[in-house]
Design an enzyme around this catalytic site. Structure first.
Site, PDB file in Angstrom:
ATOM      1  CG  ASP A 140      -4.116 102.012 -85.001  1.00  0.00           C
ATOM      2  OD1 ASP A 140      -3.613 102.749 -84.119  1.00  0.00           O
ATOM      3  OD2 ASP A 140      -5.083 102.366 -85.709  1.00  0.00           O
ATOM      4  CE1 TYR A 142     -11.584 102.187 -81.292  1.00  0.00           C
ATOM      5  CE2 TYR A 142     -12.295 100.896 -79.410  1.00  0.00           C
ATOM      6  CZ  TYR A 142     -12.597 101.695 -80.501  1.00  0.00           C
ATOM      7  OH  TYR A 142     -13.909 101.980 -80.783  1.00  0.00           O
ATOM      8  CG  HIS A 147     -11.903 106.858 -80.786  1.00  0.00           C
ATOM      9  ND1 HIS A 147     -12.504 107.469 -81.863  1.00  0.00           N
ATOM     10  CD2 HIS A 147     -11.496 105.632 -81.219  1.00  0.00           C
ATOM     11  CE1 HIS A 147     -12.449 106.650 -82.914  1.00  0.00           C
ATOM     12  NE2 HIS A 147     -11.855 105.535 -82.562  1.00  0.00           N
ATOM     13  NE  ARG A 156     -20.924  98.064 -78.229  1.00  0.00           N
ATOM     14  CZ  ARG A 156     -19.892  98.368 -79.005  1.00  0.00           C
ATOM     15  NH1 ARG A 156     -19.863  97.926 -80.252  1.00  0.00           N
ATOM     16  NH2 ARG A 156     -18.899  99.094 -78.557  1.00  0.00           N
ATOM     17  CD  GLU A 210      -9.322 105.947 -86.923  1.00  0.00           C
ATOM     18  OE1 GLU A 210      -8.244 105.332 -86.730  1.00  0.00           O
ATOM     19  OE2 GLU A 210     -10.444 105.432 -86.744  1.00  0.00           O
ATOM     20  CD  GLU A 212      -4.601 106.100 -84.696  1.00  0.00           C
ATOM     21  OE1 GLU A 212      -3.671 105.389 -84.286  1.00  0.00           O
ATOM     22  OE2 GLU A 212      -5.593 105.663 -85.292  1.00  0.00           O
ATOM     23  CG  ASP A 244      -5.457 104.205 -88.827  1.00  0.00           C
ATOM     24  OD1 ASP A 244      -5.037 103.681 -89.877  1.00  0.00           O
ATOM     25  OD2 ASP A 244      -6.198 103.608 -88.029  1.00  0.00           O
ATOM     26  NE  ARG A 248     -14.226 106.392 -89.348  1.00  0.00           N
ATOM     27  CZ  ARG A 248     -13.274 106.066 -88.488  1.00  0.00           C
ATOM     28  NH1 ARG A 248     -13.000 104.792 -88.234  1.00  0.00           N
ATOM     29  NH2 ARG A 248     -12.588 107.000 -87.880  1.00  0.00           N
ATOM     30  CD  GLN A 251     -13.685 101.063 -89.058  1.00  0.00           C
ATOM     31  OE1 GLN A 251     -13.557 102.172 -89.560  1.00  0.00           O
ATOM     32  NE2 GLN A 251     -13.343 100.809 -87.804  1.00  0.00           N
ATOM     33  CE  LYS A 264      -9.564 101.675 -88.842  1.00  0.00           C
ATOM     34  NZ  LYS A 264      -9.630 102.975 -88.159  1.00  0.00           N
ATOM     35  CB  THR A 268      -1.121 104.529 -92.019  1.00  0.00           C
ATOM     36  OG1 THR A 268      -2.091 103.474 -91.999  1.00  0.00           O
ATOM     37  CG2 THR A 268      -1.013 105.147 -90.642  1.00  0.00           C
ATOM     38  CB  THR A 371      -9.187 107.864 -82.925  1.00  0.00           C
ATOM     39  OG1 THR A 371      -9.147 107.144 -84.146  1.00  0.00           O
ATOM     40  CG2 THR A 371      -9.730 109.265 -83.163  1.00  0.00           C
ATOM     41  CD  GLU A 385     -14.562 109.952 -81.654  1.00  0.00           C
ATOM     42  OE1 GLU A 385     -14.629 110.421 -80.519  1.00  0.00           O
ATOM     43  OE2 GLU A 385     -13.486 109.590 -82.160  1.00  0.00           O
TER      44      GLU A 385
HETATM   45 CA    CA Z   1      -6.786 103.905 -85.847  1.00  0.00          CA
END
Ligand code: CA
Length: 441
Positions: A140, A142, A147, A156, A210, A212, A244, A248, A251, A264, A268, A371, A385
């Site tokens: 997978d 990114y 995203h 951050r 997610e 994808e 996916d 959270r 994670q 994860k 899936t 995502t 998000e």
């Molecule tokens: Ca993913």
């Protein structure tokens, strides 16, 4: 020669003798011809099928009958009379294109082959769809800069995008063993999470989807470790939808320093129909433009064809239906609308980078995009998000709201390609509903 060429199989004027395929709204027009694996009835052995309108052509039966001998010779049965697409994926793009042409000519209106294959049609609604390939490895990526920025900003605020994002397609090794096909229930995972400063083992409270796309790898085995983009492009067999599922809270606690793991690997979901790269040829668009201050692409990730047509213009939607909505017969709510064309990295770049250290990628491997989110409100491809990590719950319009998924929620992903002068094609559905967590107490 570019391998994304257009031919008679893309002619928008051609119709099929399977009349349901000719409806404008149909995902599985004659110009699509996606492959799947399905069982018809409880006792039936799964076979390879091709979707056309509301029907599926039993391609394994066609091969058994000898109809594909002219294309594949003595290999026709070993490629097509089986319950996965791996052997077909292992063939060459020229052979994939020849099979697509055969299917197109067999299924188009006026075909002289109609009488010899119409007995091999099965209503799609009678089929139990299976995973289309034996997926040896699942990686997978990114690849959506929106995203990555949105998620990065939650953690951050001053420095949302990590410095490597625009230099290489960031990825991690997923689990192939927990990939399930659309319509399979998904059980909420238990895991280690932080609650009010304590570490507990409990059902995830922050279950997410997610949105994808996934690409199936074709071709042979790479063994040189040197695979420029043209070879990566030729190893792209086709694309499906991928959800996916992500926990959270699991994670957030586990991901440093080695990335996501149990958050994860519980499930899936993929859509059952593989839309081939040949079907997608009219919908290829220029790769996302890099900004003036973006780092220069290293040579192995760049060429003219990829810049000019490496991205896929696929409109994607996510629909959510709660148990209460289902009980009252209320339609699902569309919670995400996005498009895959905006991804910062293309599938061929992901595959090139994946193979660049010598890592073998094999027919049947699945490469997912990460995502897919856009810039506008409502284009974010996951609840993390959309709700800003639960801070702004989503109003479902029926008195319910969601920060994250609740038991009984069903998520449906859809994808569709449209372009002036071409027949629209679609991906069908990628559907899954959330079951309560197992009780460990
Ligand atoms: Ca993913």
């Amino acid at each position: 020669m570019t391998i994304w060429m257009l031919d008679e199989t893309h002619d928008p004027q051609t119709e099929s003798w399977v009349s349901s395929a000719n409806r404008v709204s149909c995902d599985f027009a004659l110009q699509n011809l996606p492959y799947g694996v399905a069982a018809a009835g409880d006792a039936a052995k799964p076979v390879i099928v091709v979707a056309i309108g509301d029907q599926a052509l039993n391609l394994s039966a066609c091969a058994q009958e000898g109809l594909l001998d002219r294309l594949f010779g003595a290999d026709a049965r070993s490629i097509l009379c089986r319950d996965d697409l791996n052997a077909l994926m292992a063939r060459s793009p020229a052979e994939w294109r020849a099979l697509r042409l055969w299917l197109h000519r067999a299924l188009r209106a006026g075909s002289e082959m109609q009488s010899s294959i119409e007995g091999f049609l099965l209503p799609i609604e009678s089929l139990e769809m299976r995973i289309p390939a034996r997926i040896g490895d699942y990686t997978d990526f990114y690849c959506s800069v929106e995203h990555a920025t949105n998620v990065g900003r939650l953690f951050r605020p001053d420095n949302p995008l990590l410095p490597n994002f625009k230099s290489l397609p960031v990825g991690y090794h997923g689990r192939a063993s927990s990939i399930v096909v659309s319509n399979s229930p998904v059980r909420r995972p238990n895991g280690q999470i932080r609650v009010d400063g304590d570490i507990v083992f409990a059902p995830s409270r922050m279950l997410d989807y997610e949105l994808e796309l996934g690409a199936f790898i074709g071709g042979g085995k790479n063994d040189t470790g040197v695979h420029p983009l043209p070879e990566a492009r030729e190893r792209l067999f086709g694309v499906c939808l991928v959800n996916d599922w992500s926990a959270r809270d699991i994670q957030a606690w586990e991901y440093q320093p080695l990335g996501p793991f149990l958050s994860k690997s519980f499930a899936t979901t993929i859509s059952p129909w593989v839309v081939t790269m040949d079907a997608l040829a009219p919908f290829r668009v220029a790769a996302r433009e890099r900004l003036a201050d973006d780092p220069a692409l290293l040579d192995y990730l760049a060429d003219k064809d990829e810049a000019g047509g490496g991205a896929l213009n696929v409109d994607l939607t996510v629909h959510l239906q709660s148990a209460a909505m289902r009980k009252k017969g209320e339609a699902p709510l569309t919670v995400t609308r996005a498009n895959a064309a905006g991804l910062y990295w293309t599938f061929a770049q992901m595959i090139t980078h994946h193979m660049s250290n010598g890592c073998p990628v094999l027919p049947g491997d699945l490469i997912a995009s990460g995502t897919i989110s856009g810039e506008t409100p409502g284009s974010q491809g996951c609840l993390l998000e959309l709700t800003r990590r639960g801070a702004e719950p989503l109003d479902l319009g029926n008195g319910e709201s969601r920060s994250f998924l609740q038991d009984g929620d069903e998520i449906v992903l859809e994808g569709r390609c449209e372009r002036e002068g071409f027949r629209a094609i679609g991906f069908g559905e990628c559907r899954g509903a959330v079951l309560p967590a197992s009780d460990w107490s």
